[in-house]
Design a protein around this motif. Structure first.
Motif, PDB file in Angstrom:
ATOM      1  N   SER A   1      89.758  46.068  -2.837  1.00  0.00           N
ATOM      2  CA  SER A   1      89.214  45.440  -3.959  1.00  0.00           C
ATOM      3  C   SER A   1      88.563  46.095  -4.814  1.00  0.00           C
ATOM      4  CB  SER A   1      88.408  44.349  -3.471  1.00  0.00           C
ATOM      5  OG  SER A   1      89.124  43.430  -2.441  1.00  0.00           O
ATOM      6  N   ILE A   2      87.701  47.158  -4.266  1.00  0.00           N
ATOM      7  CA  ILE A   2      86.993  48.088  -5.503  1.00  0.00           C
ATOM      8  C   ILE A   2      88.080  48.970  -6.180  1.00  0.00           C
ATOM      9  CG2 ILE A   2      85.285  49.819  -5.541  1.00  0.00           C
ATOM     10  CD1 ILE A   2      84.046  48.758  -3.058  1.00  0.00           C
ATOM     11  N   GLY A   3      88.983  49.606  -5.480  1.00  0.00           N
ATOM     12  CA  GLY A   3      89.858  50.396  -6.366  1.00  0.00           C
ATOM     13  C   GLY A   3      90.699  49.823  -7.327  1.00  0.00           C
ATOM     14  N   GLY A   4      90.890  48.495  -7.354  1.00  0.00           N
ATOM     15  CA  GLY A   4      91.481  47.759  -8.177  1.00  0.00           C
ATOM     16  C   GLY A   4      90.864  47.546  -9.303  1.00  0.00           C
ATOM     17  N   ILE A   5      89.774  47.756  -9.564  1.00  0.00           N
ATOM     18  CA  ILE A   5      88.577  47.492 -10.736  1.00  0.00           C
ATOM     19  C   ILE A   5      89.186  48.692 -11.739  1.00  0.00           C
ATOM     20  CG2 ILE A   5      86.368  47.921 -11.421  1.00  0.00           C
ATOM     21  CD1 ILE A   5      85.522  46.274  -8.980  1.00  0.00           C
ATOM     22  N   ALA A   6      89.496  49.945 -11.233  1.00  0.00           N
ATOM     23  CA  ALA A   6      89.351  50.936 -12.191  1.00  0.00           C
ATOM     24  C   ALA A   6      90.576  50.934 -13.230  1.00  0.00           C
ATOM     25  CB  ALA A   6      89.697  52.317 -11.203  1.00  0.00           C
ATOM     26  N   THR A   7      91.595  50.100 -13.000  1.00  0.00           N
ATOM     27  CA  THR A   7      92.707  50.491 -13.932  1.00  0.00           C
ATOM     28  C   THR A   7      93.045  49.108 -14.565  1.00  0.00           C
ATOM     29  OG1 THR A   7      94.350  50.251 -12.389  1.00  0.00           O
ATOM     30  CG2 THR A   7      93.537  52.520 -12.878  1.00  0.00           C
ATOM     31  N   LEU A   8      93.834  49.097 -15.601  1.00  0.00           N
ATOM     32  CA  LEU A   8      94.073  47.675 -16.214  1.00  0.00           C
ATOM     33  C   LEU A   8      94.903  47.012 -15.307  1.00  0.00           C
ATOM     34  CD1 LEU A   8      93.453  46.012 -18.996  1.00  0.00           C
ATOM     35  CD2 LEU A   8      95.286  47.120 -19.722  1.00  0.00           C
ATOM     36  N   THR A   9      95.771  47.737 -14.838  1.00  0.00           N
ATOM     37  CA  THR A   9      96.887  47.029 -13.947  1.00  0.00           C
ATOM     38  C   THR A   9      96.571  47.051 -12.490  1.00  0.00           C
ATOM     39  OG1 THR A   9      98.061  49.221 -13.675  1.00  0.00           O
ATOM     40  CG2 THR A   9      98.757  47.621 -15.386  1.00  0.00           C
ATOM     41  N   GLY A  10      95.298  47.514 -12.053  1.00  0.00           N
ATOM     42  CA  GLY A  10      94.838  47.531 -10.558  1.00  0.00           C
ATOM     43  C   GLY A  10      94.802  46.275 -10.049  1.00  0.00           C
ATOM     44  N   THR A  11      94.224  45.204 -10.675  1.00  0.00           N
ATOM     45  CA  THR A  11      94.021  43.775 -10.268  1.00  0.00           C
ATOM     46  C   THR A  11      94.233  42.795 -11.335  1.00  0.00           C
ATOM     47  OG1 THR A  11      92.597  42.373  -8.838  1.00  0.00           O
ATOM     48  CG2 THR A  11      91.710  43.748 -10.621  1.00  0.00           C
ATOM     49  N   THR A  12      94.553  41.721 -11.018  1.00  0.00           N
ATOM     50  CA  THR A  12      95.118  40.650 -12.048  1.00  0.00           C
ATOM     51  C   THR A  12      93.835  40.232 -12.796  1.00  0.00           C
ATOM     52  OG1 THR A  12      96.794  39.971 -10.187  1.00  0.00           O
ATOM     53  CG2 THR A  12      96.624  38.529 -12.334  1.00  0.00           C
ATOM     54  N   PRO A  13      92.792  40.033 -12.433  1.00  0.00           N
ATOM     55  CA  PRO A  13      91.609  39.518 -13.417  1.00  0.00           C
ATOM     56  C   PRO A  13      91.567  40.470 -14.776  1.00  0.00           C
ATOM     57  CG  PRO A  13      91.159  39.219 -11.320  1.00  0.00           C
ATOM     58  CD  PRO A  13      92.362  39.963 -11.158  1.00  0.00           C
ATOM     59  N   ASN A  14      91.732  41.666 -14.361  1.00  0.00           N
ATOM     60  CA  ASN A  14      91.637  42.708 -15.612  1.00  0.00           C
ATOM     61  C   ASN A  14      92.886  42.383 -16.722  1.00  0.00           C
ATOM     62  OD1 ASN A  14      89.890  44.087 -13.926  1.00  0.00           O
ATOM     63  ND2 ASN A  14      91.054  45.772 -13.597  1.00  0.00           N
ATOM     64  N   LEU A  15      94.049  42.061 -16.409  1.00  0.00           N
ATOM     65  CA  LEU A  15      95.156  41.615 -17.148  1.00  0.00           C
ATOM     66  C   LEU A  15      94.582  40.156 -17.754  1.00  0.00           C
ATOM     67  CD1 LEU A  15      98.398  42.803 -15.197  1.00  0.00           C
ATOM     68  CD2 LEU A  15      97.205  43.751 -17.152  1.00  0.00           C
ATOM     69  N   VAL A  16      94.292  39.254 -16.992  1.00  0.00           N
ATOM     70  CA  VAL A  16      93.632  38.059 -17.596  1.00  0.00           C
ATOM     71  C   VAL A  16      92.686  38.464 -18.711  1.00  0.00           C
ATOM     72  CG1 VAL A  16      92.417  36.098 -17.083  1.00  0.00           C
ATOM     73  CG2 VAL A  16      94.059  36.892 -15.513  1.00  0.00           C
ATOM     74  N   LEU A  17      91.826  39.136 -18.691  1.00  0.00           N
ATOM     75  CA  LEU A  17      90.884  39.524 -19.532  1.00  0.00           C
ATOM     76  C   LEU A  17      91.566  40.074 -20.759  1.00  0.00           C
ATOM     77  CD1 LEU A  17      87.958  40.173 -20.664  1.00  0.00           C
ATOM     78  CD2 LEU A  17      88.204  42.439 -19.869  1.00  0.00           C
ATOM     79  N   GLN A  18      92.511  41.017 -20.786  1.00  0.00           N
ATOM     80  CA  GLN A  18      93.196  41.521 -21.893  1.00  0.00           C
ATOM     81  C   GLN A  18      94.097  40.466 -22.746  1.00  0.00           C
ATOM     82  OE1 GLN A  18      96.970  43.606 -21.319  1.00  0.00           O
ATOM     83  NE2 GLN A  18      96.155  45.418 -22.642  1.00  0.00           N
ATOM     84  N   GLY A  19      94.691  39.499 -21.747  1.00  0.00           N
ATOM     85  CA  GLY A  19      95.543  38.483 -22.309  1.00  0.00           C
ATOM     86  C   GLY A  19      94.564  37.356 -23.061  1.00  0.00           C
ATOM     87  N   GLN A  20      93.175  37.035 -22.575  1.00  0.00           N
ATOM     88  CA  GLN A  20      92.494  36.333 -23.165  1.00  0.00           C
ATOM     89  C   GLN A  20      91.725  36.682 -24.464  1.00  0.00           C
ATOM     90  OE1 GLN A  20      92.520  33.000 -22.205  1.00  0.00           O
ATOM     91  NE2 GLN A  20      92.215  32.876 -19.946  1.00  0.00           N
ATOM     92  N   VAL A  21      91.267  38.253 -24.334  1.00  0.00           N
ATOM     93  CA  VAL A  21      90.785  38.491 -25.505  1.00  0.00           C
ATOM     94  C   VAL A  21      91.792  38.565 -26.652  1.00  0.00           C
ATOM     95  CG1 VAL A  21      89.909  40.884 -26.615  1.00  0.00           C
ATOM     96  CG2 VAL A  21      89.306  39.970 -24.230  1.00  0.00           C
ATOM     97  N   ASN A  22      93.030  38.989 -26.460  1.00  0.00           N
ATOM     98  CA  ASN A  22      94.261  39.188 -27.315  1.00  0.00           C
ATOM     99  C   ASN A  22      94.671  37.530 -28.107  1.00  0.00           C
ATOM    100  OD1 ASN A  22      94.366  41.985 -27.015  1.00  0.00           O
ATOM    101  ND2 ASN A  22      95.751  41.754 -25.841  1.00  0.00           N
TER     102      ASN A  22
END
Length: 602
Positions: free
Chosen positions: A241-262
């Motif tokens: 769970s911690i490792g997924g934080i580091a990259t944009l594609t590591g875990t789905t919430p990171n991609l949710v943030l990118q999509g919501q911001v755009n």
């Protein structure tokens, strides 16, 4: 000399992003107080949809992906959005990035490249208890940066338990000399060999006479072995769970943030990309990983650090046996095949292209070769991921050349490609693609109906609080909420509301959206909180209280580390001191007195 934009004259420690002060400086009147309930029917209808979907996501009465289709049904019927506009939200650039990244990850898994990396690193780390836990955490976190958390945990937990068998249960010398393999490396279920060992131990105990009191040393040894087993299981699922934080594609919430911001801020200059996210989140991952290692070591190994680092000679033979198991499994993989070499080259190429596309501090290849009128890259991270994925469908898995088909010596056939569609159909999580789209549709509907603005106006009293306190509260609430619901659903529900709140109180949107996104990965306390926790719990040796006790401290540490990050290195990275021009809307007065943002100090 200038003062910090928005700095209160009564507070010289924290920045105060006050919308009331900006309105006062610009001579504008404050907006009328927001009503208690939505005044327009579309706002109420959209609120009903959000509440309905939140309940279904929390209870999982319907599959998460099925619930994500509700905006396509309800928004057109409620007059919020046209069906064609809603449908477009289900395949945005963030979805393409997710699909491309998963295709590359599937190729890595299919050719066992991830297992080779894991075993090789463990051979380098060694078998000392503390370093063994650190080795498993580093390997799991690194793999989780590129492939799914669930797949990483499914592979690493059996390896961890196979090593534990050698340390605790299997006699030393005999099995190593005979060269027996360990089925736990190949199975994702408890090994039959392990079950038989436990049964044999029970039978032996029944045959032996019952002593008046158990041997104190034997009982203590069994307790130490159990604690070490628990620590190994938890270190794998937590580091995934911690490792997924580091990259944009590591875990789905990171991609949710990118999509919501755009989606919510379409004028933003591609602020959230692979390079910027890695620079911000990778230090958080490293700090949290080290703190987790120290906490798990203290909790399950105790304070005897010389023993934890294996300076004694008592366990030398068992460590040697466990090392032999890993060495043998690594040897069975054989030399690097042509397919593994090709996947490695393409994977490294993908990472390099991601970092150099539009890094921000120098002109990337996207700015130079594929720029638009404004000089911005027209190619996105999703473009790069799909390019590498398509190449994998064309590159052969063996040295190019025709080979004879088995059973038909006269017929020649080309070697199979690195990826084929049958593998992709089985392993690509299409439900996550739909879930992402449902979240983007929900955010767009909130914006179109006016619900986002209404919610933001209701949260304007928060502008009297210092921003660090707001970020801390958001981290805490998100970390609690994500323990009982999907982290994707958590970010999908919270991010649009927080974006509206930031516009209402004139605070940088990232100051509240980044803590929410990162905290959604802090699901450490319950077995049902995230699939990695469930996998580790299913291997036995753990109670819910064990996971809750370890996870509570990690949640606290995670909230503190994220709060530190958002108030330190993220400020210069994302320019959080100033309200960005791309976040202004027609209804907000934030940033209208931009000329007064830097004033001479008295």
């Amino acid at each position: 000399m200038t003062e910090w934009h928005g700095l209160s004259p009564h507070c010289h420690k924290w920045p105060v992003f006050s919308g009331e002060r900006r309105r006062r400086d610009s001579g504008m009147q404050a907006p009328p107080a927001a009503s208690l309930f939505p005044s327009r029917p579309q706002e109420a209808y959209c609120a009903y949809t959000i509440i309905l979907m939140a309940l279904l996501w929390c209870t999982e009465a319907l599959p998460l992906a099925v619930t994500a289709f509700l905006p396509v049904i309800l928004f057109p019927m409620m007059g919020i959005m046209d069906a064609s506009k809603v449908s477009v939200e289900y395949l945005k650039d963030s979805n393409i990035l997710f699909i491309g990244g998963m295709l590359v990850a599937i190729a890595v898994e299919h050719w066992n490249l991830h297992k080779r990396i894991a075993l090789r690193v463990l051979l380098i780390i060694g078998m000392r208890p503390a370093l063994l836990i650190l080795g498993f955490m580093v390997v799991t976190a690194f793999l989780s940066m590129w492939i799914s958390n669930t797949a990483t945990t499914s592979m690493m937990v059996p390896i961890a338990h196979a090593v534990l068998e050698q340390l605790h249960e299997i006699p030393v010398g005999k099995d190593v000399e005979e060269g027996r393999g360990n089925p736990a490396f190949e199975l994702q279920e408890p090994s039959p060999q392990k079950e038989e060992t436990k049964l044999d131990e029970k039978d032996d105990k029944q045959d032996l006479p019952v002593p008046a009191a158990p041997s104190e040393s034997k009982t203590q040894q069994n307790e130490e072995q159990l604690r070490f087993t628990q620590g190994m299981s938890l270190c794998v699922c937590y580091s995934a769970s911690i490792g997924g934080i580091a990259t944009l594609t590591g875990t789905t919430p990171n991609l949710v943030l990118q999509g919501q911001v755009n989606s919510i801020f379409p004028q933003n200059p591609n602020v959230v990309n692979f390079a910027s996210w890695f620079g911000f989140a990778f230090p958080i991952m490293v700090i949290l990983l080290l703190l987790s290692w120290l906490w798990l070591q203290i909790l399950f190994l105790g304070f005897n650090f010389p023993k934890n680092f294996g300076f004694g000679d008592q366990m030398k033979e068992k460590k040697r046996a466990a090392f032999e198991v890993i060495r043998r499994e690594h040897k069975q993989l054989g030399p690097l095949s042509f397919a593994e070499k090709a996947v490695t080259v393409l994977f490294v190429l993908l990472v390099v292209l991601w970092f150099t596309r539009e890094p921000g501090f120098f002109q990337g290849w996207g700015n130079l070769a594929f720029s638009d009128e404004d000089g911005k890259s027209m190619a996105s991270d999703g473009t790069v991921a799909l390019l590498i994925a398509v190449i994998m469908f064309t590159v052969p898995s063996k040295i190019p050349g025709l080979t004879q088909e088995p059973g038909n010596p006269g017929k020649l056939k080309p070697p199979p490609a690195l990826l084929n569609w049958n593998i992709v159909k089985e392993k690509l999580p299409w439900n996550i693609v739909i879930l992402l789209g449902g979240g983007f549709a929900l955010a767009k509907g909130s914006e179109e109906s006016g619900l986002s603005k209404w919610l933001g106006d209701r949260l304007t009293p928060l502008e009297s609080m210092p921003p660090p306190a707001i970020a801390f509260i958001i981290c805490l609430l998100t970390a609690i909420f994500t323990e009982c619901t999907s982290n994707v659903a958590t970010t999908t529900l919270f991010l649009p509301i927080l974006a509206s709140m930031s516009q209402a109180i004139c605070i940088h949107p990232f100051y509240v959206m980044l803590p929410c996104t990162l905290s959604s990965s802090l699901a450490f306390m319950l077995p049902v909180a995230t699939p990695p926790n469930t996998i580790a719990f299913s291997f036995g040796g753990l109670k819910v209280t064990d996971m809750a006790r370890a996870g509570l401290m990690l949640n606290i540490l995670g909230v503190l580390v994220i709060t530190l990050a958002i108030n330190s290195w993220s400020i210069p990275m994302f320019n959080l001191r100033h309200y960005p021009s791309w976040a202004r809307s027609n209804t907000t007065t934030c940033g209208v007195s931009q000329a007064n943002t830097t004033t001479p100090s008295p």
